[in-house]
Design a protein around this motif. Structure first.
Motif, PDB file in Angstrom:
ATOM      1  N   THR A  42      11.441  -5.246   3.705  1.00  0.00           N
ATOM      2  CA  THR A  42      11.210  -5.126   2.263  1.00  0.00           C
ATOM      3  C   THR A  42      11.618  -6.423   1.576  1.00  0.00           C
ATOM      4  O   THR A  42      12.657  -6.997   1.894  1.00  0.00           O
ATOM      5  CB  THR A  42      12.019  -3.955   1.685  1.00  0.00           C
ATOM      6  OG1 THR A  42      11.620  -2.758   2.362  1.00  0.00           O
ATOM      7  CG2 THR A  42      11.768  -3.791   0.201  1.00  0.00           C
ATOM      8  N   LYS A  67       4.933  -4.965  13.270  1.00  0.00           N
ATOM      9  CA  LYS A  67       4.260  -4.579  14.507  1.00  0.00           C
ATOM     10  C   LYS A  67       5.061  -5.036  15.723  1.00  0.00           C
ATOM     11  O   LYS A  67       4.955  -4.447  16.793  1.00  0.00           O
ATOM     12  CB  LYS A  67       2.851  -5.177  14.546  1.00  0.00           C
ATOM     13  CG  LYS A  67       1.906  -4.559  13.537  1.00  0.00           C
ATOM     14  CD  LYS A  67       0.518  -5.149  13.656  1.00  0.00           C
ATOM     15  CE  LYS A  67      -0.430  -4.502  12.671  1.00  0.00           C
ATOM     16  NZ  LYS A  67      -1.803  -5.027  12.793  1.00  0.00           N
ATOM     17  N   THR A  90       2.927  -1.996   1.538  1.00  0.00           N
ATOM     18  CA  THR A  90       2.855  -1.449   0.187  1.00  0.00           C
ATOM     19  C   THR A  90       3.360  -2.490  -0.804  1.00  0.00           C
ATOM     20  O   THR A  90       4.183  -3.336  -0.463  1.00  0.00           O
ATOM     21  CB  THR A  90       3.708  -0.168   0.041  1.00  0.00           C
ATOM     22  OG1 THR A  90       5.074  -0.485   0.308  1.00  0.00           O
ATOM     23  CG2 THR A  90       3.232   0.928   0.970  1.00  0.00           C
ATOM     24  N   ILE A 115      11.242  -1.806   9.243  1.00  0.00           N
ATOM     25  CA  ILE A 115      10.661  -1.849   7.895  1.00  0.00           C
ATOM     26  C   ILE A 115      11.273  -3.061   7.188  1.00  0.00           C
ATOM     27  O   ILE A 115      12.489  -3.162   7.066  1.00  0.00           O
ATOM     28  CB  ILE A 115      10.969  -0.566   7.093  1.00  0.00           C
ATOM     29  CG1 ILE A 115      10.446   0.669   7.819  1.00  0.00           C
ATOM     30  CG2 ILE A 115      10.402  -0.673   5.673  1.00  0.00           C
ATOM     31  CD1 ILE A 115       8.943   0.752   7.941  1.00  0.00           C
ATOM     32  N   ASP A 136       2.182  -3.209   9.539  1.00  0.00           N
ATOM     33  CA  ASP A 136       1.433  -1.992   9.221  1.00  0.00           C
ATOM     34  C   ASP A 136       2.019  -1.396   7.945  1.00  0.00           C
ATOM     35  O   ASP A 136       3.153  -1.690   7.576  1.00  0.00           O
ATOM     36  CB  ASP A 136       1.596  -0.954  10.344  1.00  0.00           C
ATOM     37  CG  ASP A 136       0.766  -1.277  11.574  1.00  0.00           C
ATOM     38  OD1 ASP A 136      -0.363  -1.764  11.408  1.00  0.00           O
ATOM     39  OD2 ASP A 136       1.261  -1.034  12.693  1.00  0.00           O
ATOM     40  N   ASN A 137       1.237  -0.525   7.331  1.00  0.00           N
ATOM     41  CA  ASN A 137       1.709   0.234   6.168  1.00  0.00           C
ATOM     42  C   ASN A 137       2.281  -0.666   5.065  1.00  0.00           C
ATOM     43  O   ASN A 137       3.337  -0.366   4.490  1.00  0.00           O
ATOM     44  CB  ASN A 137       2.760   1.274   6.584  1.00  0.00           C
ATOM     45  CG  ASN A 137       2.248   2.198   7.664  1.00  0.00           C
ATOM     46  OD1 ASN A 137       1.097   2.604   7.636  1.00  0.00           O
ATOM     47  ND2 ASN A 137       3.098   2.511   8.620  1.00  0.00           N
ATOM     48  N   SER A 142       6.695  -4.018   1.034  1.00  0.00           N
ATOM     49  CA  SER A 142       7.282  -3.427   2.222  1.00  0.00           C
ATOM     50  C   SER A 142       6.211  -3.297   3.294  1.00  0.00           C
ATOM     51  O   SER A 142       5.036  -3.090   2.993  1.00  0.00           O
ATOM     52  CB  SER A 142       7.847  -2.046   1.865  1.00  0.00           C
ATOM     53  OG  SER A 142       8.493  -1.478   2.967  1.00  0.00           O
ATOM     54  N   GLY A 143       6.629  -3.436   4.546  1.00  0.00           N
ATOM     55  CA  GLY A 143       5.721  -3.254   5.666  1.00  0.00           C
ATOM     56  C   GLY A 143       6.503  -2.998   6.940  1.00  0.00           C
ATOM     57  O   GLY A 143       7.671  -3.384   7.059  1.00  0.00           O
ATOM     58  N   LYS A 144       5.859  -2.344   7.886  1.00  0.00           N
ATOM     59  CA  LYS A 144       6.481  -2.056   9.179  1.00  0.00           C
ATOM     60  C   LYS A 144       6.043  -3.131  10.161  1.00  0.00           C
ATOM     61  O   LYS A 144       4.844  -3.290  10.441  1.00  0.00           O
ATOM     62  CB  LYS A 144       6.074  -0.673   9.676  1.00  0.00           C
ATOM     63  CG  LYS A 144       6.725  -0.284  10.984  1.00  0.00           C
ATOM     64  CD  LYS A 144       6.319   1.106  11.405  1.00  0.00           C
ATOM     65  CE  LYS A 144       6.964   1.456  12.730  1.00  0.00           C
ATOM     66  NZ  LYS A 144       6.509   2.782  13.199  1.00  0.00           N
TER      67      LYS A 144
END
Length: 162
Positions: free
Chosen positions: A132, A125, A94, A130, A91-92, A121-123
């Motif tokens: 990176t 699931k 960037t 996080i 998720d999220n 970067s991403g979280k």
């Protein structure tokens, strides 16, 4: 003995002068602003928006892709599936440019590359962590302004394990 030292010193001095007197040879031109840089930025935005139709217009039909850790290049459709699957695991997501990209136009064979540095970067699931990844990307363009080859170098080991 002193004569040998004088001769040796003189030879080194003249070799040094010869080395520094070589005329520089230009290999190409580097640009900080160029329409191909805009194309790479547009492809990054399309990736984040999962806009596969836009990326199919940006890349040539015969485009090849390679990312650190891959054994061989893959084709466009396989790359698009890989990009889309990132959103199944994170998720999220960037993409942040690091510094600024360069357009490199080489004299030899008229090659046209955009070299860009990114932080993705991403979280996760799965773990909530996080993740990176810092990477550099090289995009080769054809005469029609489409990307024909993309190489990405970075440590994607954590990204790939998710």
């Amino acid at each position: 003995m002193i004569t040998k030292k004088i001769i040796l010193t003189s030879c080194l001095f003249f070799f040094g002068i010869a080395a520094f007197c070589q005329k520089p040879v230009k290999n190409g031109t580097i640009y900080i602003k160029h329409p191909y840089i805009d194309v790479v930025n547009k492809a990054a935005k399309a990736y984040l928006a999962k806009d596969d139709a836009t990326n199919r217009k940006i890349y040539s039909d015969t485009a090849k892709f390679w990312v650190s850790g891959m054994k061989k290049h893959i084709k466009l459709e396989e790359a698009i599936k890989m990009w889309d699957s990132d959103f199944d695991h994170f998720d999220n997501i960037t993409l942040t440019p690091v510094g600024y990209p360069d357009y490199l136009h080489y004299i030899d064979k008229g090659q046209k590359y955009v070299q860009s540095w990114w932080k993705e970067s991403g979280k996760s699931k799965k773990t909530g962590e996080i993740v990176t990844v810092d990477f550099v990307m090289f995009d080769l363009f054809n005469k029609d302004g489409k990307i024909v080859d993309e190489g990405i170098y970075g440590d994607f080991s954590k990204w790939a394990k998710e």
